[in-house]
Design a protein around this motif. Structure first.
Motif, PDB file in Angstrom:
ATOM      1  N   GLU A  10       0.783  -1.121   0.005  1.00 43.04           N
ATOM      2  CA  GLU A  10       0.070   0.013  -0.133  1.00 43.04           C
ATOM      3  C   GLU A  10       0.815   1.202  -0.085  1.00 43.04           C
ATOM      4  N   TRP A  51       3.525   4.872   9.039  1.00 44.14           N
ATOM      5  CA  TRP A  51       2.581   4.332   7.974  1.00 44.14           C
ATOM      6  C   TRP A  51       1.221   3.653   8.593  1.00 44.14           C
ATOM      7  N   GLU A  52       1.626   2.701   9.553  1.00 45.50           N
ATOM      8  CA  GLU A  52       0.512   1.775  10.361  1.00 45.50           C
ATOM      9  C   GLU A  52      -0.430   2.779  10.719  1.00 45.50           C
ATOM     10  N   GLN A  53       0.166   3.655  11.467  1.00 42.38           N
ATOM     11  CA  GLN A  53      -0.777   4.575  12.418  1.00 42.38           C
ATOM     12  C   GLN A  53      -1.730   5.477  11.381  1.00 42.38           C
ATOM     13  N   LEU A  55      -2.761   4.596   8.410  1.00 42.54           N
ATOM     14  CA  LEU A  55      -3.839   3.987   7.916  1.00 42.54           C
ATOM     15  C   LEU A  55      -4.899   3.739   8.889  1.00 42.54           C
ATOM     16  N   GLN A  56      -4.600   3.726  10.152  1.00 42.48           N
ATOM     17  CA  GLN A  56      -5.676   3.527  11.087  1.00 42.48           C
ATOM     18  C   GLN A  56      -6.390   4.864  11.398  1.00 42.48           C
ATOM     19  N   GLU A  57      -5.790   5.931  11.483  1.00 44.15           N
ATOM     20  CA  GLU A  57      -6.352   7.357  11.509  1.00 44.15           C
ATOM     21  C   GLU A  57      -7.120   7.990  10.499  1.00 44.15           C
ATOM     22  N   GLY A  58      -7.001   7.227   9.323  1.00 40.52           N
ATOM     23  CA  GLY A  58      -7.600   7.861   8.099  1.00 40.52           C
ATOM     24  C   GLY A  58      -7.146   9.396   7.903  1.00 40.52           C
ATOM     25  N   LEU A  60      -5.340   9.932   5.194  1.00 42.17           N
ATOM     26  CA  LEU A  60      -4.078   9.594   4.676  1.00 42.17           C
ATOM     27  C   LEU A  60      -3.374  10.784   3.708  1.00 42.17           C
TER      28      LEU A  60
END
Length: 178
Positions: A10, A51-53, A55-58, A60
């Motif tokens: 991604e 990156w992972e955070q 993606l979780q927060e929206g 982007l």
């Protein structure tokens, strides 16, 4: 020899979809492709680190854009200068030419002279909007402002011109109808 870093698929897609625009933006601000590449490399490293955070927060795109703007802005601040497009870009050249032209043009009402004497931001917004015909979102992008701030500078410039040229204010129009 170290094994190459495996990037999330991604992230690679995000990079491929955004890197050209980010580089162009940074180059317009910093003035050289090399400086832009350094800044955007730093931005993508920071984006990858979170990156992972992200993606979780929206949001982007908004968050990545904030990283790019912050890094480019800090670099300009460290160099103590305005963005390159303000100094030598086509818009800056057009604005300087317009200001010079307006200073020499004569008009019965004094409008051109009055526009040429506006404070820098008001002058830029008025020329970009009403002389060059750019829409507010594009002006905001060029100047690094919000659309609301562009509208504010337009209103302030119009008011300054109205007073300077001796035109009646909105209250004069309201009183007429009564």
């Amino acid at each position: 020899m170290r094994a190459p870093l495996q990037l999330p698929l991604e992230f690679e897609a995000f990079y491929l979809g955004h890197q050209e625009f980010f580089h162009d933006y940074a180059e317009a601000q910093l003035g050289t492709r090399r400086a832009a590449e350094e800044a955007i490399h730093q931005a993508f490293r920071e984006i990858l680190a979170g990156w992972e955070q992200l993606l979780q927060e929206g949001n982007l795109e908004q968050r990545a854009w904030a990283v790019v703007r912050r890094i480019v802005g800090r670099r300009l601040e460290a160099e103590g200068r305005p963005p390159a497009f303000v100094i030598n870009g086509p818009i800056a050249l057009a604005l300087r030419a317009a200001r010079d032209k307006l200073k020499v043009m004569q008009s019965v009402s004094g409008l051109y002279e009055a526009i040429a004497e506006l404070p820098p931001r008001q002058f830029d917004v008025m020329v970009l909007r009403y002389i060059l015909g750019y829409p507010p979102p594009r002006i905001a992008w060029f100047m690094g402002l919000t659309e609301r701030t562009v509208d504010y500078h337009c209103r302030k410039a119009k008011e300054r011109l109205r007073v300077q040229l001796g035109f009646p204010g909105p209250e004069a129009k309201e009183g007429k109808g009564q």
